[in-house]
Design an enzyme around this catalytic site. Structure first.
Site, PDB file in Angstrom:
ATOM      1  N   LYS A 191      11.668   4.793  -3.843  1.00 20.08           N
ATOM      2  CA  LYS A 191      10.592   5.622  -4.393  1.00 20.08           C
ATOM      3  C   LYS A 191       9.446   5.727  -3.401  1.00 20.08           C
ATOM      4  O   LYS A 191       8.784   4.741  -3.101  1.00 20.08           O
ATOM      5  CB  LYS A 191      10.060   5.051  -5.708  1.00 20.08           C
ATOM      6  CG  LYS A 191       9.114   6.052  -6.388  1.00 20.08           C
ATOM      7  CD  LYS A 191       8.291   5.456  -7.507  1.00 20.08           C
ATOM      8  CE  LYS A 191       7.027   4.806  -7.026  1.00 20.08           C
ATOM      9  NZ  LYS A 191       6.064   5.733  -6.384  1.00 20.08           N
ATOM     10  N   GLU A 265       5.487  -6.940   1.024  1.00 15.88           N
ATOM     11  CA  GLU A 265       4.595  -6.788   2.174  1.00 15.88           C
ATOM     12  C   GLU A 265       3.309  -6.206   1.620  1.00 15.88           C
ATOM     13  O   GLU A 265       3.262  -5.046   1.226  1.00 15.88           O
ATOM     14  CB  GLU A 265       5.254  -5.866   3.200  1.00 15.88           C
ATOM     15  CG  GLU A 265       4.733  -6.090   4.600  1.00 15.88           C
ATOM     16  CD  GLU A 265       3.592  -5.165   4.924  1.00 15.88           C
ATOM     17  OE1 GLU A 265       2.428  -5.603   4.702  1.00 15.88           O
ATOM     18  OE2 GLU A 265       3.833  -4.043   5.365  1.00 15.88           O
ATOM     19  N   CYS A 299      -2.263  -1.822   6.675  1.00 17.32           N
ATOM     20  CA  CYS A 299      -2.281  -3.130   6.011  1.00 17.32           C
ATOM     21  C   CYS A 299      -2.714  -4.234   6.969  1.00 17.32           C
ATOM     22  O   CYS A 299      -3.349  -5.186   6.564  1.00 17.32           O
ATOM     23  CB  CYS A 299      -0.927  -3.436   5.404  1.00 17.32           C
ATOM     24  SG  CYS A 299       0.419  -3.267   6.566  1.00 17.32           S
ATOM     25  N   GLU A 396      -9.946  -5.869   0.725  1.00 17.61           N
ATOM     26  CA  GLU A 396      -9.298  -4.898   1.600  1.00 17.61           C
ATOM     27  C   GLU A 396      -9.863  -3.517   1.282  1.00 17.61           C
ATOM     28  O   GLU A 396      -9.674  -2.993   0.185  1.00 17.61           O
ATOM     29  CB  GLU A 396      -7.785  -4.914   1.359  1.00 17.61           C
ATOM     30  CG  GLU A 396      -7.027  -3.946   2.245  1.00 17.61           C
ATOM     31  CD  GLU A 396      -5.517  -3.993   2.045  1.00 17.61           C
ATOM     32  OE1 GLU A 396      -5.061  -4.007   0.887  1.00 17.61           O
ATOM     33  OE2 GLU A 396      -4.792  -4.016   3.059  1.00 17.61           O
TER      34      GLU A 396
HETATM   35  P1  NAI Z   1      -0.115   0.696  -4.914  1.00 17.54           P
HETATM   36  O1  NAI Z   1       0.212  -0.689  -4.563  1.00 17.54           O
HETATM   37  O2  NAI Z   1      -0.431   1.001  -6.324  1.00 17.54           O
HETATM   38  O3  NAI Z   1       1.086   1.666  -4.507  1.00 17.54           O
HETATM   39  C1  NAI Z   1       2.165   1.345  -3.692  1.00 17.54           C
HETATM   40  C2  NAI Z   1       3.458   1.832  -4.325  1.00 17.54           C
HETATM   41  O4  NAI Z   1       3.737   1.095  -5.499  1.00 17.54           O
HETATM   42  C3  NAI Z   1       3.447   3.282  -4.737  1.00 17.54           C
HETATM   43  O5  NAI Z   1       4.712   3.840  -4.470  1.00 17.54           O
HETATM   44  C4  NAI Z   1       3.210   3.206  -6.235  1.00 17.54           C
HETATM   45  O6  NAI Z   1       3.698   4.310  -6.932  1.00 17.54           O
HETATM   46  C5  NAI Z   1       3.980   1.968  -6.590  1.00 17.54           C
HETATM   47  N1  NAI Z   1       3.564   1.290  -7.826  1.00 17.54           N
HETATM   48  C6  NAI Z   1       2.351   1.290  -8.423  1.00 17.54           C
HETATM   49  N2  NAI Z   1       2.370   0.522  -9.524  1.00 17.54           N
HETATM   50  C7  NAI Z   1       3.606   0.022  -9.641  1.00 17.54           C
HETATM   51  C8  NAI Z   1       4.249  -0.858 -10.562  1.00 17.54           C
HETATM   52  N3  NAI Z   1       3.601  -1.381 -11.597  1.00 17.54           N
HETATM   53  N4  NAI Z   1       5.537  -1.166 -10.366  1.00 17.54           N
HETATM   54  C9  NAI Z   1       6.199  -0.659  -9.320  1.00 17.54           C
HETATM   55  N5  NAI Z   1       5.662   0.168  -8.423  1.00 17.54           N
HETATM   56  C10 NAI Z   1       4.370   0.512  -8.567  1.00 17.54           C
HETATM   57  O7  NAI Z   1      -1.280   1.183  -3.974  1.00 17.54           O
HETATM   58  P2  NAI Z   1      -2.302   2.404  -4.242  1.00 17.54           P
HETATM   59  O8  NAI Z   1      -2.689   2.452  -5.671  1.00 17.54           O
HETATM   60  O9  NAI Z   1      -1.720   3.625  -3.663  1.00 17.54           O
HETATM   61  O10 NAI Z   1      -3.552   1.943  -3.405  1.00 17.54           O
HETATM   62  C11 NAI Z   1      -4.489   1.025  -3.950  1.00 17.54           C
HETATM   63  C12 NAI Z   1      -4.950   0.051  -2.903  1.00 17.54           C
HETATM   64  O11 NAI Z   1      -3.861  -0.757  -2.478  1.00 17.54           O
HETATM   65  C13 NAI Z   1      -5.446   0.692  -1.617  1.00 17.54           C
HETATM   66  O12 NAI Z   1      -6.761   1.033  -1.718  1.00 17.54           O
HETATM   67  C14 NAI Z   1      -5.215  -0.396  -0.629  1.00 17.54           C
HETATM   68  O13 NAI Z   1      -6.296  -1.291  -0.645  1.00 17.54           O
HETATM   69  C15 NAI Z   1      -3.992  -1.091  -1.134  1.00 17.54           C
HETATM   70  N6  NAI Z   1      -2.780  -0.671  -0.421  1.00 17.54           N
HETATM   71  C16 NAI Z   1      -2.292  -1.499   0.511  1.00 17.54           C
HETATM   72  C17 NAI Z   1      -1.181  -1.143   1.227  1.00 17.54           C
HETATM   73  C18 NAI Z   1      -0.649  -2.024   2.257  1.00 17.54           C
HETATM   74  O14 NAI Z   1       0.261  -1.636   2.971  1.00 17.54           O
HETATM   75  N7  NAI Z   1      -1.125  -3.224   2.386  1.00 17.54           N
HETATM   76  C19 NAI Z   1      -0.512   0.138   1.041  1.00 17.54           C
HETATM   77  C20 NAI Z   1      -1.092   0.935  -0.014  1.00 17.54           C
HETATM   78  C21 NAI Z   1      -2.202   0.523  -0.682  1.00 17.54           C
END
Ligand code: NAI
Ligand code: MG
Length: 814
Positions: A191, A265, A299, A396
């Protein structure tokens, strides 16, 4: 209008827009509406959500929200495809991964522009960083697929894996997830993030085109709920997630006790530590790459700048001057440093955190120029006077915002660096290697960069400590995440397929592969009736990248075992060998320094060109040794597979870090020996030669090859394969003729550093005796080998013979 003289004065950048034409036409082909990619087909579009270009705020496509039923269908497709995919010989999966790498490269600009438009990141980055790394990842893992049986013996694919990725590196994160999973034999449901679904869909199309079997890769789009449906699905064997620590924690809980394997990760707040002896100009460029790369949405971004007190003021002044020169604007402008923030919600989050920093008393600085007002843009931002406990120092931000703190002593720098729940990465800047290597082990982080930052490669594992997650992506470490201890292949009814784990010959191509191979029908077999004589094909020698006439004008008549005349081969002599050694010597330096990746690419390229002429080579072999068409074909297939094996090894024959009884490390490096003479076995005219040349050149040696004496024509036919495969001149030189006589010249030659000899007992004695002159290394044997057997005919034994180890001791500490 501005004149050239004015531009010369101001040094203004003009606009340098990248065209979006191809992307527009690709989107148009799909009418800008997408279903999921499940079971090798597009599903009918369902409930749609908008895909936005954050630089323009315009909707560029609409994508289907994945329901529980969609996830079910995708998991079923993956489950159905698993047995066949897992049972493919490793070489077959290597071929698919290789084809994916090629597919990505062929469509690299389309993917780069599409990624820029969907995510907002600059074309400079998608074109030069994201997409090349994606291809690199698939190439590298084609290698792991090829080596799976020998390097992960006793292990097998986990099964159906669910992969959930974020939006900051959409296609790169897809590659990090899909490549190792496929290499290990898993099937996938992935996804993409809801903000950036498009390159994954374009990738699905590429995978489809290269013939990935239906159900092996399934792409389902949607928001968090769709992700949760994958995580909770009972028929998924493993979850791999990259994203926020918050969601990571939810997934850890949701999978607890389910038996699902998990890798996470997550986020970071990585320290960028600068000591007072660091080269400040390099530091400034390092900071730009650390926190303004990808608008800070990284990240492992170096988001906490920790500076030794005495130089803080000077560094901050230099940074501000540099920030003043950064350019923020249209991601498709090739001269732009920073593009758009991924989405309004992320922009609001950044604004909110910056506001909080100001109200908590830190000093905020931004350059004097203004960002574009349309679209999601945010300027590079620098905070000073930051308290280590404040929100902006702990949370972050995931945006172009850098916070600066100071320290007095190295000890204090370590305490400050570790003052976070995260542990993803760290950069250390100092001119003192003692200090760098003293600090590196003390910082709790999965990756430490010394005087550098944000370096990634498929061959090196990436992943975090502490709340940054667990598991690694990339390298050998990353492969373990997609493997489990094996017990034969499970079939329906729970029985086991006998002998499924035993695959000695991984050369037999699968049906899936034969379908995609280009069929070459040589015209030499059935020449059209003609009164003219056939055009003579008299082979020459191959020296310094060119076909060379032999010094003496003698040829050897080549007969088949039943006495049929097949052709002639030139009779090389001492002078020809000397020319070949000279060519090999002059090529040795640059070839030895070429990267493993480059050497691997050339080995794969040779395989590709050989494969295009597979039938012709099989006919030649059959003609020479009268082994029958099937056996000849088997030899050619095994040769192609062997080239893949060494293409795979080229960037994987790692050294080691030894635990020596000092405070420090001893780094063991595998170095090429130099120029190697190869006297090839007689019985496998093509495979025998490739089995020796492959490991020798994969590890950086250059070679002089004496092919099979009785059947040299496969080797002479091979010249044109080499000529079309970008093999640098002098890396492979081929001299045909009397094997023992030529081998003796090689063994006596002072500029040859090693000789391998596969032949008679007398020949072995001669080789070992003659090589004493410069104490060259020899590997000489008269024992027969089963060259078709991957255990006997390839692997570490050959690589060890081709290399020598250098130990570099690096003491550190006080
Ligand atoms: P997120 O962690 O919600 O999204 C990442 C992925 O997880 C997306 O594909 C999303 O649809 C999916 N997801 C969301 N909730 C889920 C659940 N309960 N079960 C399974 N999959 C789920 O990140 P988001 O909301 O896009 O960004 C929020 C904050 O997260 C950002 O501001 C940033 O600080 C952090 N972030 C960190 C990342 C990293 O690589 N360390 C990458 C993206 C966001
Ligand atoms: Mg988008």
């Amino acid at each position: 209008m501005t004149t050239v003289a004015e531009i010369f004065q101001t040094m203004e950048y003009g606009p340098a827009p990248e065209s979006d034409k191809e992307v527009v036409s690709w989107l148009g082909k799909h009418e800008r509406v997408f279903g999921h990619y499940v079971g090798g087909a597009w599903t009918e579009p369902g409930q749609l959500f908008d895909v936005i270009n954050p630089a323009t705020s315009k909707t560029i496509a609409r994508v289907t929200e994945g329901t529980k039923a969609d996830v079910d269908a995708a998991v079923n497709a993956a489950r159905g495809a698993l047995p066949a995919w897992k049972a493919l010989p490793p070489h077959a999966r290597a071929r698919f991964l290789y084809a994916l790498a090629r597919g990505v490269q062929k469509h690299s600009r389309l993917l780069a522009v599409l990624e820029s438009m969907d995510n907002g990141k600059s074309i400079r980055e998608t074109r030069d960083i994201d997409i090349p790394l994606v291809a690199r990842h698939f190439y590298h893992h084609a290698g792991w697929a090829q080596l799976l049986d020998s390097e992960f013996a006793g292990y097998e694919a986990i099964g159906v894996v669910g992969q959930i990725i974020p939006w900051n590196f959409p296609l790169l994160m897809l590659a990090w997830k899909i490549a190792p999973a496929l290499a290990a034999g898993n099937t996938i449901i992935l996804k993409p993030a809801e903000f950036t679904p498009l390159t994954a869909l374009c990738f699905a199309e590429i995978a489809h085109e290269i013939g990935i079997p239906a159900g092996v890769i399934n792409i389902v789009n949607g928001h968090g709920e769709t992700g949760a449906a994958i995580v909770e699905h009972p028929d998924v064997d493993k979850i791999a997630f990259t994203g926020s620590t918050e969601v990571g924690r939810i997934i850890r809980k949701a999978t607890a006790g389910s038996g699902k394997k998990l890798s996470l990760e997550l986020g970071g707040k990585s320290p960028f530590v600068v000591y007072d002896d660091a080269d400040l100009d390099s530091v400034v460029e390092g900071v730009v790459d650390a926190i303004w790369f990808n608008q800070g949405q990284v990240c492992c971004a170096g988001s906490r700048l920790l500076v030794q007190e005495g130089i803080a003021e000077r560094l901050v002044a230099k940074l501000r001057a540099r920030m003043e020169k950064l350019r923020v604007g249209s991601p498709l402008d090739k001269a732009v440093d920073m593009g758009a923030i991924v989405a309004p919600v992320q922009l609001e989050r950044i604004r909110g955190l910056v506001q909080q920093g100001v109200s908590e008393g830190a000093t905020m600085w931004q350059p004097s120029w203004a960002c574009p007002t349309e679209g999601c843009f945010y300027p590079p931002t620098l905070f000073t006077d930051v308290q280590p406990s404040s929100t902006i120092a702990q949370v972050e931000i995931f945006g172009p915002v850098l916070v600066t703190m100071t320290f007095r002593t190295p000890e204090e720098s370590v305490a400050l660096a570790n003052n976070t729940p995260y542990g993803l990465a760290a950069s250390i800047w100092t001119e003192s290697i003692n200090l760098a290597l003293d600090i590196a082990p003390k910082i709790k982080a999965g990756v430490v960069w010394v005087n550098s930052t944000n370096m990634f490669d498929a061959a090196a594992g990436f992943g975090g400590y502490r709340e940054s997650g667990f598991g690694r992506e990339g390298g050998r470490e990353g492969m373990w995440e997609y493997l489990k201890q094996g017990g034969g292949l499970k079939v329906e009814g729970g029985g086991k397929v006998r002998g499924a784990a035993r695959r000695t010959v991984n050369a037999a191509p699968s049906n899936a592969l034969t379908a995609q191979r280009a069929v070459h029908s040589p015209s030499t077999l059935n020449p059209p009736p003609s009164t003219l004589p056939l055009i003579d094909r008299t082979p020459k020698l191959f020296i310094a990248g060119r076909q060379a006439r032999p010094d003496q004008g003698y040829s050897r008549r080549i007969l088949s075992p039943s006495g049929r005349g097949i052709g002639e081969s030139p009779e090389g002599n001492r002078k020809d060998i000397r020319n070949a050694v000279e060519a090999a010597q002059s090529a040795a330096k640059s070839w030895g320094r070429a990267t493993g990746h480059n050497r691997g690419q050339i080995l794969y390229y040779i395989a590709e060109n050989l494969s295009a002429r597979a039938e012709e080579f099989a006919e030649r072999i059959d003609e020479m040794i009268e082994c029958g068409g099937r056996r000849a074909k088997q030899e050619v297939d095994a040769s192609i597979s062997r080239l893949f094996t060494y293409g795979a090894w080229a960037d994987k024959y790692d050294g080691a870090v030894h635990s020596v009884p000092i405070r420090g490390v001893a780094i063991a490096m595998n170095e090429p020996i130099g120029v190697i003479g190869l006297a090839c076995p007689d019985e496998y005219p093509l495979l025998g030669m490739i089995s020796l040349v492959g490991p020798a050149i994969a590890t950086g040696n250059t070679t002089i090859v004496i092919p099979s004496q009785t059947s040299p024509l496969a080797a002479t036919d091979f010249y044109s394969v080499l000529e079309t495969s970008d093999v640098p001149a002098g890396v492979i030189n081929i001299v045909t003729g009397d094997k023992d006589a030529l081998a003796k010249v090689l063994a006596e030659h002072d500029d040859v550093e090693a000789v391998w000899y596969f032949g008679t007992r007398d020949g072995v004695r001669m080789t070992e005796l003659a090589s004493a002159s410069n104490m060259k290394r020899t590997w000489a044997t008269w024992h027969e080998r089963d060259w078709l057997d991957t255990k006997d005919g390839e692997g570490r034994e050959f690589l060890r013979a081709a290399t020598q180890v250098k130990n570099i001791w690096v003491p550190y500490g006080e």
